[in-house]
Scaffold this motif. Structure first.
Motif, mmCIF file in Angstrom:
data_model
loop_
_atom_site.group_PDB
_atom_site.id
_atom_site.type_symbol
_atom_site.label_atom_id
_atom_site.label_comp_id
_atom_site.label_asym_id
_atom_site.label_seq_id
_atom_site.Cartn_x
_atom_site.Cartn_y
_atom_site.Cartn_z
ATOM 1 N N PRO A 60 -8.147 -35.436 -8.551
ATOM 2 C CA PRO A 60 -7.185 -36.249 -9.492
ATOM 3 C C PRO A 60 -8.371 -36.678 -10.620
ATOM 4 O O PRO A 60 -7.884 -36.931 -11.635
ATOM 5 C CB PRO A 60 -6.581 -37.440 -8.869
ATOM 6 C CG PRO A 60 -7.948 -37.691 -7.851
ATOM 7 C CD PRO A 60 -8.372 -36.260 -7.355
ATOM 8 N N VAL A 61 -9.746 -36.423 -10.493
ATOM 9 C CA VAL A 61 -10.620 -37.028 -11.564
ATOM 10 C C VAL A 61 -11.476 -36.015 -11.770
ATOM 11 O O VAL A 61 -12.155 -35.358 -11.104
ATOM 12 C CB VAL A 61 -11.379 -38.179 -10.891
ATOM 13 C CG1 VAL A 61 -12.551 -38.682 -12.034
ATOM 14 C CG2 VAL A 61 -10.350 -39.355 -10.652
ATOM 15 N N ALA A 62 -11.735 -35.571 -12.965
ATOM 16 C CA ALA A 62 -12.520 -34.597 -13.520
ATOM 17 C C ALA A 62 -13.907 -34.717 -13.128
ATOM 18 O O ALA A 62 -14.597 -33.666 -12.746
ATOM 19 C CB ALA A 62 -12.413 -34.143 -14.946
ATOM 20 N N GLN A 63 -14.270 -35.975 -13.273
ATOM 21 C CA GLN A 63 -15.841 -36.199 -13.042
ATOM 22 C C GLN A 63 -16.376 -35.938 -11.572
ATOM 23 O O GLN A 63 -17.403 -35.293 -11.219
ATOM 24 C CB GLN A 63 -16.351 -37.637 -13.372
ATOM 25 C CG GLN A 63 -16.244 -37.743 -14.907
ATOM 26 C CD GLN A 63 -14.940 -38.052 -15.409
ATOM 27 O OE1 GLN A 63 -14.018 -37.979 -14.749
ATOM 28 N NE2 GLN A 63 -14.900 -38.744 -16.620
ATOM 29 N N GLN A 64 -15.319 -36.364 -10.750
ATOM 30 C CA GLN A 64 -15.256 -36.087 -9.304
ATOM 31 C C GLN A 64 -15.308 -34.650 -8.882
ATOM 32 O O GLN A 64 -16.162 -34.163 -8.059
ATOM 33 C CB GLN A 64 -14.421 -36.970 -8.424
ATOM 34 C CG GLN A 64 -14.295 -38.406 -8.664
ATOM 35 C CD GLN A 64 -13.556 -39.151 -7.914
ATOM 36 O OE1 GLN A 64 -12.362 -38.602 -7.392
ATOM 37 N NE2 GLN A 64 -13.693 -40.370 -7.839
ATOM 38 N N VAL A 65 -14.406 -33.930 -9.411
ATOM 39 C CA VAL A 65 -14.523 -32.477 -9.368
ATOM 40 C C VAL A 65 -15.820 -31.762 -9.448
ATOM 41 O O VAL A 65 -16.284 -30.865 -8.876
ATOM 42 C CB VAL A 65 -13.313 -31.749 -9.928
ATOM 43 C CG1 VAL A 65 -13.198 -30.309 -9.842
ATOM 44 C CG2 VAL A 65 -12.015 -32.128 -9.388
ATOM 45 N N GLN A 66 -16.278 -32.037 -10.790
ATOM 46 C CA GLN A 66 -17.642 -31.347 -11.307
ATOM 47 C C GLN A 66 -18.694 -31.800 -10.384
ATOM 48 O O GLN A 66 -19.475 -30.931 -10.191
ATOM 49 C CB GLN A 66 -17.853 -31.926 -12.780
ATOM 50 C CG GLN A 66 -16.922 -31.259 -13.622
ATOM 51 C CD GLN A 66 -17.047 -31.976 -15.059
ATOM 52 O OE1 GLN A 66 -16.610 -31.511 -16.147
ATOM 53 N NE2 GLN A 66 -17.501 -33.059 -15.181
ATOM 54 N N ALA A 67 -18.745 -33.147 -9.867
ATOM 55 C CA ALA A 67 -19.784 -33.633 -9.097
ATOM 56 C C ALA A 67 -19.749 -32.872 -7.730
ATOM 57 O O ALA A 67 -20.894 -32.523 -7.324
ATOM 58 C CB ALA A 67 -19.605 -34.927 -8.795
ATOM 59 N N GLU A 68 -18.618 -32.569 -7.157
ATOM 60 C CA GLU A 68 -18.453 -31.967 -5.838
ATOM 61 C C GLU A 68 -18.757 -30.508 -6.158
ATOM 62 O O GLU A 68 -19.534 -29.685 -5.146
ATOM 63 C CB GLU A 68 -17.077 -31.958 -5.503
ATOM 64 C CG GLU A 68 -16.787 -31.070 -4.067
ATOM 65 C CD GLU A 68 -17.716 -31.624 -2.935
ATOM 66 O OE1 GLU A 68 -17.505 -31.254 -1.950
ATOM 67 O OE2 GLU A 68 -18.174 -32.946 -3.107
ATOM 68 N N ILE A 69 -18.223 -29.753 -7.225
ATOM 69 C CA ILE A 69 -18.765 -28.537 -7.475
ATOM 70 C C ILE A 69 -20.505 -28.389 -7.477
ATOM 71 O O ILE A 69 -20.813 -27.443 -6.903
ATOM 72 C CB ILE A 69 -18.302 -27.804 -8.802
ATOM 73 C CG1 ILE A 69 -16.603 -27.651 -8.535
ATOM 74 C CG2 ILE A 69 -18.975 -26.526 -9.310
ATOM 75 C CD1 ILE A 69 -15.954 -27.351 -9.874
#
Length: 235
Positions: A60-69
């Motif tokens: 749901p959160v772009a920053q979290q998605v990027q951090a996980e990638i």
């Protein structure tokens, strides 16, 4: 307008040169011109494997998605670099929203990892490990390595030129003529070797055996072309 006399003078000087070049490339009287193409081919084992995998994350959160990638790709790269026979490089990176009416946006992210090796068994084993880390396999491609193609090129070129000369002599003999000159030869590079990439089913993170792939052989070829001048046989 002041430059016009100079331009005319240059054109006048070049005109005899152009005429001379045209005369050199034109066949003299009594010469028959033919054009031939020959190809030499050889079966060679595909000795290089390329693979593409991807880290894919949704949240749901772009920053979290990027951090996980970033976290998962860092781990994948470390694993890939531990296999000395495999070359690894990262590819495209994208994060984009999915917006549905009445729902908060959902973010999808992906970064690709490209692998290449002349030791296919090592690369396939590595892919199995990366699949267990959650990376999705996008495709596998076997090919003949560029270095292998270049080593085979000289031999194939010699074969193609010999076939061209033999055919020129045969055509000339059928016409009651002889080969006077072989001109304007074009020699191509060795081609072939890659097989179309075959997509892989997206693998789950659960433990599974590594992918299985068979390289097979590739048809490698070199093509030569030439203009042949034929002259009537002497008495």
């Amino acid at each position: 307008m002041r430059h016009l006399p100079c331009t005319i003078a240059i054109m006048a000087l070049l005109a005899p040169v152009s005429a001379a070049l045209a005369a050199e490339t034109s066949a003299p009287p009594g010469i028959t011109v033919i054009h031939l193409t020959e190809k030499a081919e050889r079966l060679m084992a595909r000795d290089r494997l390329r693979a593409g995998l991807a880290v894919e994350v949704t949240g749901p959160v772009a920053q979290q998605v990027q951090a996980e990638i970033n976290r998962r790709m860092e781990a994948a790269l470390a694993k890939a670099k531990s296999v000395t026979t495999v070359k690894a490089e990262t590819g495209g990176y994208s994060v984009y929203p999915q917006r549905d009416p009445g729902k908060p946006p959902l973010w999808h992210g992906q970064q690709t990892l490209n692998l290449m090796s002349d030791a296919p068994a090592d690369l396939l084993a590595l892919m199995g490990d990366l699949q267990q880390q959650g990376l999705a396999t996008q495709g596998l491609t076997f090919e003949v390595a560029e270095e292998t193609l270049r080593k085979a090129e000289d031999g194939l070129t010699a074969e193609a030129l010999a076939a061209l000369r033999q055919r020129a002599d045969k055509v000339a003999g059928d016409l009651g003529m002889s080969v006077q000159q072989i001109r304007d030869i074009t020699v191509g590079n060795a081609e072939g070797g890659a097989r179309p990439p075959f997509p892989m089913m997206r693998a789950a993170a659960a433990a599974a055996p590594p992918p299985v792939a068979e390289p097979g052989d590739a048809q490698i070829s070199v093509t030569v072309q030439a203009e042949i001048w034929l002259a009537p046989k002497g008495p």
